[in-house]
Design a protein around this motif. Structure first.
Motif, PDB file in Angstrom:
ATOM      1  N   GLN A 307      -2.095  -2.390  10.516  1.00 49.41           N
ATOM      2  CA  GLN A 307      -3.240  -1.074   9.660  1.00 49.41           C
ATOM      3  C   GLN A 307      -3.018   0.032  10.606  1.00 49.41           C
ATOM      4  O   GLN A 307      -3.482  -0.718  12.540  1.00 49.41           O
ATOM      5  CB  GLN A 307      -3.554  -1.455   8.838  1.00 49.41           C
ATOM      6  CG  GLN A 307      -4.027  -0.319   8.258  1.00 49.41           C
ATOM      7  CD  GLN A 307      -5.028  -1.140   7.369  1.00 49.41           C
ATOM      8  OE1 GLN A 307      -5.824  -1.547   7.344  1.00 49.41           O
ATOM      9  NE2 GLN A 307      -5.382   0.579   6.173  1.00 49.41           N
ATOM     10  N   ASP A 308      -2.816   1.340  10.964  1.00 51.76           N
ATOM     11  CA  ASP A 308      -2.868   2.388  12.165  1.00 51.76           C
ATOM     12  C   ASP A 308      -3.038   3.384  11.493  1.00 51.76           C
ATOM     13  O   ASP A 308      -2.199   3.212  10.575  1.00 51.76           O
ATOM     14  CB  ASP A 308      -1.819   2.080  13.078  1.00 51.76           C
ATOM     15  CG  ASP A 308      -2.690   2.306  14.552  1.00 51.76           C
ATOM     16  OD1 ASP A 308      -2.497   3.561  14.709  1.00 51.76           O
ATOM     17  OD2 ASP A 308      -2.213   1.957  15.165  1.00 51.76           O
ATOM     18  N   ASP A 309      -4.317   3.816  12.374  1.00 57.35           N
ATOM     19  CA  ASP A 309      -4.059   5.299  11.679  1.00 57.35           C
ATOM     20  C   ASP A 309      -3.112   6.243  12.081  1.00 57.35           C
ATOM     21  O   ASP A 309      -2.660   7.734  11.439  1.00 57.35           O
ATOM     22  CB  ASP A 309      -5.544   6.126  12.655  1.00 57.35           C
ATOM     23  CG  ASP A 309      -6.957   5.353  12.253  1.00 57.35           C
ATOM     24  OD1 ASP A 309      -6.965   4.611  10.697  1.00 57.35           O
ATOM     25  OD2 ASP A 309      -8.388   5.652  12.582  1.00 57.35           O
ATOM     26  N   ASN A 310      -2.158   5.868  13.084  1.00 52.61           N
ATOM     27  CA  ASN A 310      -1.189   6.542  13.082  1.00 52.61           C
ATOM     28  C   ASN A 310       0.125   6.668  13.018  1.00 52.61           C
ATOM     29  O   ASN A 310       1.421   7.228  12.631  1.00 52.61           O
ATOM     30  CB  ASN A 310      -0.886   6.314  14.923  1.00 52.61           C
ATOM     31  CG  ASN A 310      -1.410   7.458  15.529  1.00 52.61           C
ATOM     32  OD1 ASN A 310      -1.958   8.459  15.439  1.00 52.61           O
ATOM     33  ND2 ASN A 310      -2.250   6.846  17.028  1.00 52.61           N
ATOM     34  N   LEU A 311      -0.133   5.678  11.247  1.00 56.72           N
ATOM     35  CA  LEU A 311       1.182   4.913  10.555  1.00 56.72           C
ATOM     36  C   LEU A 311       0.606   5.689   9.318  1.00 56.72           C
ATOM     37  O   LEU A 311       1.142   5.041   8.492  1.00 56.72           O
ATOM     38  CB  LEU A 311       0.792   3.375  10.554  1.00 56.72           C
ATOM     39  CG  LEU A 311       2.068   2.653   9.603  1.00 56.72           C
ATOM     40  CD1 LEU A 311       3.480   2.760  10.580  1.00 56.72           C
ATOM     41  CD2 LEU A 311       1.683   1.533   9.837  1.00 56.72           C
ATOM     42  N   VAL A 312       1.036   6.408   9.603  1.00 54.09           N
ATOM     43  CA  VAL A 312       0.997   8.150   8.735  1.00 54.09           C
ATOM     44  C   VAL A 312       2.369   8.032   8.007  1.00 54.09           C
ATOM     45  O   VAL A 312       3.132   8.452   8.836  1.00 54.09           O
ATOM     46  CB  VAL A 312       0.782   9.616   8.843  1.00 54.09           C
ATOM     47  CG1 VAL A 312       0.612  10.636   7.562  1.00 54.09           C
ATOM     48  CG2 VAL A 312      -0.317   9.786   9.349  1.00 54.09           C
ATOM     49  N   TRP A 313       2.702   7.097   6.374  1.00 59.38           N
ATOM     50  CA  TRP A 313       3.711   7.282   5.401  1.00 59.38           C
ATOM     51  C   TRP A 313       4.958   6.606   6.169  1.00 59.38           C
ATOM     52  O   TRP A 313       5.637   7.396   6.623  1.00 59.38           O
ATOM     53  CB  TRP A 313       4.070   8.713   5.632  1.00 59.38           C
ATOM     54  CG  TRP A 313       5.177   8.497   3.903  1.00 59.38           C
ATOM     55  CD1 TRP A 313       6.595   8.287   4.158  1.00 59.38           C
ATOM     56  CD2 TRP A 313       5.243   9.096   2.982  1.00 59.38           C
ATOM     57  NE1 TRP A 313       6.899   8.547   2.905  1.00 59.38           N
ATOM     58  CE2 TRP A 313       6.471   8.703   2.277  1.00 59.38           C
ATOM     59  CE3 TRP A 313       3.796   9.447   2.270  1.00 59.38           C
ATOM     60  CZ2 TRP A 313       6.196   9.257   0.690  1.00 59.38           C
ATOM     61  CZ3 TRP A 313       3.950   9.703   0.638  1.00 59.38           C
ATOM     62  CH2 TRP A 313       5.494   9.706   0.375  1.00 59.38           C
ATOM     63  N   PRO A 314       3.944   5.007   6.213  1.00 57.49           N
ATOM     64  CA  PRO A 314       5.406   4.629   6.900  1.00 57.49           C
ATOM     65  C   PRO A 314       6.586   4.412   6.210  1.00 57.49           C
ATOM     66  O   PRO A 314       6.574   4.096   4.611  1.00 57.49           O
ATOM     67  CB  PRO A 314       4.451   2.781   7.115  1.00 57.49           C
ATOM     68  CG  PRO A 314       3.371   3.126   6.328  1.00 57.49           C
ATOM     69  CD  PRO A 314       3.309   4.196   5.485  1.00 57.49           C
ATOM     70  N   ASP A 315       7.781   4.607   6.970  1.00 56.28           N
ATOM     71  CA  ASP A 315       9.160   4.669   5.859  1.00 56.28           C
ATOM     72  C   ASP A 315       9.949   3.742   5.615  1.00 56.28           C
ATOM     73  O   ASP A 315       9.483   2.742   5.456  1.00 56.28           O
ATOM     74  CB  ASP A 315      10.056   6.091   5.703  1.00 56.28           C
ATOM     75  CG  ASP A 315      10.370   6.744   4.607  1.00 56.28           C
ATOM     76  OD1 ASP A 315      11.237   5.615   3.893  1.00 56.28           O
ATOM     77  OD2 ASP A 315      10.503   7.593   4.440  1.00 56.28           O
ATOM     78  N   GLY A 316      10.797   3.388   7.171  1.00 52.94           N
ATOM     79  CA  GLY A 316      12.079   2.504   7.319  1.00 52.94           C
ATOM     80  C   GLY A 316      11.264   1.626   7.632  1.00 52.94           C
ATOM     81  O   GLY A 316      10.496   1.457   8.783  1.00 52.94           O
TER      82      GLY A 316
END
Length: 365
Positions: A307-316
């Motif tokens: 989990q990370d603040d920069n993992l915005v809308w994790p996709d593939g």
């Protein structure tokens, strides 16, 4: 002294757990990354997310030179009117054990036929194109992701059903025979491909278009290491389903018979991409919480992997067999203009993270 050693040991464990949960930034780019796959050498091939209308549809990152280039080349990323041998808009992208990278062209930006384009990275040449006919692709189609099943010889595509203003009610599967190219549309608008009324909410804001919640159907999809089971689910939905591959490709089954073969597998959050490891643990990009979750095969419980603040809308999310890491993109789809009154709110850079899965992942699926 013993207490101090114990406290130090506990602190060390906590620090390492937190480090694992944050993941590792592998690279950054100036454009949103959609889905990810790899060459046999471990070079990263990725789609630029089509929601942002990128110039280059697909890119490759050379691990040795640390450079980015259009994939398979600039010509295939350049639309033209003289022919349709180019990439219109790509999200789904997968590799196979033979070194072929398969790209799922939704063809929504240009007046061309939707298709699956295979590029052989061993010979650096076109392997084959499979065209997706109108009978398999109504106007609401949005073929998002796929399984490349080289064991049984089929592409199995998840169609979200939100193309051209679609509301997810025509979400389905598209199955393509690798030998003949025969294409069938299955389970359209049925109980396991339809989205549930479970809106996407990120930081208190609904993902909506013109004030209406966007509900996305059949989306994340993967297969186990033996291509025995297909796991899938709608993006907006609370369940993962699974069906035996041999049933899904069986042309003798009616729709009702096929539906009866489907199992409800586990709970899940609203998720985009899906991957798997050799033990059957499922990795899901949890779009509302900037995280990747894992559904454990042993008891179907769910844990947070990173989990990370920069993992915005994790996709593939995909496994690289060369280095043993899972890779996941942060596409910032919710910040796109379509969901923000025409204003692109995304910010550079865009991130690709990586993390170690619980056990060895499944690279070719």
């Amino acid at each position: 002294m013993k207490q101090l050693i114990t406290l130090f040991y506990l602190s060390f464990i906590i620090m390492n757990c937190n480090a694992q949960k944050k993941g590792e930034v592998f690279m950054t780019t100036d454009q949103a990354v959609g889905n990810i796959t790899f060459t046999l050498k471990g070079d990263l091939v990725y789609s630029h997310h089509p929601f942002f209308e990128p110039g280059n549809r697909v890119m490759i990152y050379d691990r040795t030179t640390k450079t980015h280039q259009p994939f398979p080349n600039k010509e295939w990323n350049t639309p033209r009117e003289t022919d349709d041998n180019y990439l219109s808009n790509i999200l789904g992208i997968r590799n196979d054990k033979n070194g072929v990278v398969w790209m799922l062209d939704m063809a929504q930006r240009n007046d061309v036929t939707p298709k699956i384009v295979g590029w052989n990275t061993k010979t650096n040449s076109l392997e084959r194109i499979y065209y997706l006919p109108v009978s398999a692709m109504p106007k609401e189609s949005q073929p998002n992701d796929m399984v490349v099943d080289t064991k049984n010889g089929y592409f199995i595509i998840a169609d979200e059903g939100i193309g051209n203003g679609g509301d997810g009610s025509k979400a389905a599967f598209i199955v393509v025979d690798m030998k003949t190219g025969k294409t069938r549309r299955l389970l359209e608008g049925t109980r396991t491909t339809l989205p549930e009324n479970a809106p996407t909410i990120i930081n208190g804001k609904h993902l909506a278009v013109k004030g209406k919640d966007l509900l996305v159907g059949n989306d994340g999809i993967t297969a186990d290491k033996d291509f025995e089971w297909i796991y899938y689910g709608p993006l907006n939905g609370t369940k993962i389903y699974r069906i035996r591959t041999v049933d899904l490709i069986n042309e003798d089954l009616t729709e009702n018979q096929l539906d009866s073969k489907i199992e409800t597998y586990s709970d899940k959050p609203n998720n985009g991409g899906m991957s798997i490891d050799i033990d059957g643990n499922l990795y899901l990009t949890a779009i509302e919480t900037n995280s990747v979750a894992v559904v454990l095969a042993k008891d179907l419980s769910m844990k947070t992997m990173i989990q990370d603040d920069n993992l915005v809308w994790p996709d593939g999310v995909s496994y690289n067999d060369v280095d043993g890491y899972m890779y996941v993109s942060a596409a910032q789809v919710n910040k796109g203009a379509a969901f923000n009154s025409g204003n692109d709110m995304s910010t550079k850079p865009f991130y690709v993270f990586r993390f170690k899965p619980l056990v060895k992942g499944v690279a070719f699926r």
